[in-house]
Motif scaffolding. Structure first.
Motif, PDB file in Angstrom:
ATOM      1  N   ASN A 197       0.832  -1.213   0.000  1.00  0.00           N
ATOM      2  CA  ASN A 197       0.000   0.000   0.000  1.00  0.00           C
ATOM      3  C   ASN A 197       0.860   1.254   0.000  1.00  0.00           C
ATOM      4  O   ASN A 197       0.581   2.218  -0.721  1.00  0.00           O
ATOM      5  N   ILE A 198       1.922   1.253   0.822  1.00  0.00           N
ATOM      6  CA  ILE A 198       2.815   2.415   0.881  1.00  0.00           C
ATOM      7  C   ILE A 198       3.563   2.575  -0.437  1.00  0.00           C
ATOM      8  O   ILE A 198       3.722   3.695  -0.948  1.00  0.00           O
ATOM      9  N   ALA A 199       4.023   1.449  -1.006  1.00  0.00           N
ATOM     10  CA  ALA A 199       4.730   1.504  -2.286  1.00  0.00           C
ATOM     11  C   ALA A 199       3.843   2.091  -3.378  1.00  0.00           C
ATOM     12  O   ALA A 199       4.291   2.896  -4.211  1.00  0.00           O
ATOM     13  N   TYR A 200       2.580   1.714  -3.356  1.00  0.00           N
ATOM     14  CA  TYR A 200       1.621   2.217  -4.358  1.00  0.00           C
ATOM     15  C   TYR A 200       1.409   3.722  -4.214  1.00  0.00           C
ATOM     16  O   TYR A 200       1.400   4.467  -5.191  1.00  0.00           O
ATOM     17  N   ASN A 286       1.113  -9.115  -7.722  1.00  0.00           N
ATOM     18  CA  ASN A 286       0.645 -10.395  -8.251  1.00  0.00           C
ATOM     19  C   ASN A 286       1.346 -11.539  -7.537  1.00  0.00           C
ATOM     20  O   ASN A 286       2.404 -11.980  -7.934  1.00  0.00           O
ATOM     21  N   ASP A 287       0.753 -12.016  -6.444  1.00  0.00           N
ATOM     22  CA  ASP A 287       1.316 -13.127  -5.678  1.00  0.00           C
ATOM     23  C   ASP A 287       0.445 -14.361  -5.859  1.00  0.00           C
ATOM     24  O   ASP A 287      -0.287 -14.773  -4.974  1.00  0.00           O
ATOM     25  N   THR A 288       0.498 -14.957  -7.027  1.00  0.00           N
ATOM     26  CA  THR A 288      -0.399 -16.073  -7.330  1.00  0.00           C
ATOM     27  C   THR A 288      -0.002 -17.366  -6.623  1.00  0.00           C
ATOM     28  O   THR A 288      -0.822 -18.260  -6.485  1.00  0.00           O
ATOM     29  N   LYS A 289       1.246 -17.465  -6.182  1.00  0.00           N
ATOM     30  CA  LYS A 289       1.662 -18.698  -5.518  1.00  0.00           C
ATOM     31  C   LYS A 289       0.970 -18.862  -4.165  1.00  0.00           C
ATOM     32  O   LYS A 289       0.626 -19.943  -3.755  1.00  0.00           O
ATOM     33  N   PHE A 290       0.815 -17.740  -3.485  1.00  0.00           N
ATOM     34  CA  PHE A 290       0.102 -17.769  -2.209  1.00  0.00           C
ATOM     35  C   PHE A 290      -0.247 -16.336  -1.843  1.00  0.00           C
ATOM     36  O   PHE A 290       0.421 -15.716  -1.036  1.00  0.00           O
ATOM     37  N   PRO A 291      -1.273 -15.787  -2.456  1.00  0.00           N
ATOM     38  CA  PRO A 291      -1.548 -14.369  -2.353  1.00  0.00           C
ATOM     39  C   PRO A 291      -2.147 -13.947  -1.016  1.00  0.00           C
ATOM     40  O   PRO A 291      -3.344 -13.779  -0.870  1.00  0.00           O
ATOM     41  N   PHE A 292      -1.307 -13.791   0.001  1.00  0.00           N
ATOM     42  CA  PHE A 292      -1.782 -13.382   1.313  1.00  0.00           C
ATOM     43  C   PHE A 292      -2.246 -11.929   1.311  1.00  0.00           C
ATOM     44  O   PHE A 292      -3.224 -11.575   1.921  1.00  0.00           O
ATOM     45  N   LYS A 293      -1.480 -11.077   0.684  1.00  0.00           N
ATOM     46  CA  LYS A 293      -1.714  -9.661   0.879  1.00  0.00           C
ATOM     47  C   LYS A 293      -1.291  -8.884  -0.355  1.00  0.00           C
ATOM     48  O   LYS A 293      -0.316  -9.212  -1.004  1.00  0.00           O
ATOM     49  N   GLY A 294      -2.042  -7.840  -0.698  1.00  0.00           N
ATOM     50  CA  GLY A 294      -1.687  -6.983  -1.815  1.00  0.00           C
ATOM     51  C   GLY A 294      -2.112  -5.565  -1.515  1.00  0.00           C
ATOM     52  O   GLY A 294      -2.213  -5.161  -0.361  1.00  0.00           O
ATOM     53  N   ILE A 295      -2.364  -4.802  -2.568  1.00  0.00           N
ATOM     54  CA  ILE A 295      -2.792  -3.425  -2.395  1.00  0.00           C
ATOM     55  C   ILE A 295      -4.277  -3.413  -2.061  1.00  0.00           C
ATOM     56  O   ILE A 295      -5.087  -3.980  -2.772  1.00  0.00           O
ATOM     57  N   SER A 296      -4.612  -2.754  -0.985  1.00  0.00           N
ATOM     58  CA  SER A 296      -5.997  -2.727  -0.510  1.00  0.00           C
ATOM     59  C   SER A 296      -6.858  -1.830  -1.401  1.00  0.00           C
ATOM     60  O   SER A 296      -6.414  -0.790  -1.879  1.00  0.00           O
ATOM     61  N   LEU A 297      -8.106  -2.256  -1.598  1.00  0.00           N
ATOM     62  CA  LEU A 297      -9.057  -1.438  -2.359  1.00  0.00           C
ATOM     63  C   LEU A 297      -9.292  -0.097  -1.677  1.00  0.00           C
ATOM     64  O   LEU A 297      -9.559   0.910  -2.342  1.00  0.00           O
ATOM     65  N   SER A 298      -9.196  -0.062  -0.351  1.00  0.00           N
ATOM     66  CA  SER A 298      -9.387   1.196   0.378  1.00  0.00           C
ATOM     67  C   SER A 298      -8.262   2.176   0.103  1.00  0.00           C
ATOM     68  O   SER A 298      -8.389   3.362   0.408  1.00  0.00           O
ATOM     69  N   VAL A 299      -7.162   1.698  -0.456  1.00  0.00           N
ATOM     70  CA  VAL A 299      -6.063   2.573  -0.876  1.00  0.00           C
ATOM     71  C   VAL A 299      -6.171   2.867  -2.364  1.00  0.00           C
ATOM     72  O   VAL A 299      -5.972   4.010  -2.811  1.00  0.00           O
ATOM     73  N   ILE A 300      -6.515   1.846  -3.154  1.00  0.00           N
ATOM     74  CA  ILE A 300      -6.571   2.012  -4.605  1.00  0.00           C
ATOM     75  C   ILE A 300      -7.637   3.022  -5.012  1.00  0.00           C
ATOM     76  O   ILE A 300      -7.362   3.945  -5.800  1.00  0.00           O
TER      77      ILE A 300
END
Length: 395
Positions: A197-200, A286-300
């Motif tokens: 989220n911070i990186a985005y 894009n963490d398709t191997k085991f996508p625990f966490k990504g960019i939150s919609l509340s940030v996007i």
């Protein structure tokens, strides 16, 4: 990086054990497996301690706890909920979900058998997202101990036998001297900026800053801030599983926004930029191997709204500027009115326009103090005509 440094330092010091205090909602697959591999390859026994009270070991935390030589929890903590999810917590499609879930189950059951922990519960944690309290975990052989603080934990594990890569070791931890390894300032900064989220957000600020600098050369500050944020974002993305197609979509959106400012497209280019930016943002991590966490919609969503709103505002201001009447140069003088200060005729005269005196000529004689209108500009000479206004005034 922090775990790696801690294990390396512990091995150099000949420490009796390394205690990792854990409180996590989850993490990325690649980082999780790297930590697990470090723990499995450690010469020093690793104890994972879910603490302080109120902490949790969710998602990736379950795997890390299962990999530890000894797993313990503080009162009022919980462990579980390790089912794979997509970026920002979203569900992934059924085929991919089955693949990553089966892969995760196989890995955690392997860890469970190695450490003698409850493999059935571990599978349920991944498949059904079950979560339990510290005492339930102790009763179900998910963890080894419940301890209220570090001193109590060290007393409980004293004389326990563990298997490391170097062989069997008996822990001597009662009344042991402890040394806390604080996360350094640099690691704290890196820990913050590597959050997707911070990186985005850094990427968005960086692109806006660079645009401000290009639009206003010499402003300096926007360019400096934008450059720093963009470089930090690029570093963050270098350690995150980035989808390059998504990055290309975001790049395309910037081009479309810039064209919207320069080209009148009635919002078509800007609309395409919004769609491209939104889709690219959703796909970016894009963490398709085991996508625990990504960019939150509340940030996007807020970022996309602010970002596109800025460019549409810039396009509107640019369009309004282009439509505004020219007020400088020869074109800006045509049609302007003033007062004849002397007789103005074919042989010349003086007029007063916009606070300036101009040499002027006219096809007909114009008396002093007559209101005039400029019809043409020839260098420093203006051609004027009288305004048929019965009211004459002085300036």
């Amino acid at each position: 990086r922090i775990i790696k440094n801690a294990i390396s330092e512990s091995e150099k010091l000949g420490a009796e054990a390394l205690v990792i205090e854990l409180n996590t909602p989850g993490g990325q697959m690649e980082s999780t497996w790297e930590i697990i591999q470090m723990i499995l390859a450690s010469d020093v026994p690793v104890i994972v301690y879910v603490s302080p009270p109120g902490s949790r070991a969710a998602s990736a935390g379950v795997f890390i706890a299962y990999a530890a030589h000894i797993a313990a929890m503080a009162p009022q903590t919980n462990i579980g909920s390790a089912h794979p999810v997509g970026a920002g917590g979203a569900e992934i499609d059924s085929t991919m979900s089955e693949k990553v879930t089966n892969d995760a189950v196989a890995k955690i059951k392997t860890l469970a058998h190695k450490r003698g922990r409850n493999a059935a519960w571990a599978e349920d944690a991944v498949r059904k997202s079950v979560s339990i309290t510290e005492y339930e975990a102790l009763e179900d052989s998910v963890i080894d101990y419940v301890a209220s603080d570090l001193d109590e934990l060290l007393s409980l594990i004293d004389e326990d036998t563990v298997e490391t890569v170097t062989g069997t070791e008996v822990l001597r931890t009662a009344n042991a001297e402890t040394r806390e390894m604080e996360m350094g300032f640099a690691n704290r900064i890196l820990d913050i900026i590597t959050n997707p989220n911070i990186a985005y957000i850094l990427m968005a600020i960086g692109m806006l800053g660079i645009y401000f600098e290009l639009a206003n050369p010499g402003a300096i500050l926007p360019g400096v801030i934008g450059g720093i944020c963009l470089i930090l974002a690029l570093y963050s993305f270098s350690v995150l599983p980035i989808n390059f197609a998504a990055a290309a979509l975001i790049g395309l959106s910037i081009i479309l926004f810039l064209l919207e400012v320069k080209v009148t497209s009635y919002g078509i280019l800007g609309g395409g930029g919004v769609i491209s930016f939104l889709i690219g943002s959703l796909m970016l991590v894009n963490d398709t191997k085991f996508p625990f966490k990504g960019i939150s919609l509340s940030v996007i969503i807020p970022t996309v709204i602010v970002f596109t709103g800025f460019f549409f505002l810039a396009a509107y201001m640019s369009l309004r500027t282009h439509r505004r009447k020219v007020t400088t140069g020869e074109a800006g003088l045509r049609g302007e009115t003033g007062i004849a200060k002397t007789v103005v005729g074919p042989d010349g005269g003086k007029v007063f326009v916009h606070g300036e005196y101009w040499s002027a000529v006219s096809d007909t004689a114009i008396e002093p103090n007559t209101r005039i209108r400029i019809t043409d500009v020839q260098g420093m000479l203006v051609k004027v005509e009288p305004i048929n206004d019965p009211n004459k005034g002085r300036i």
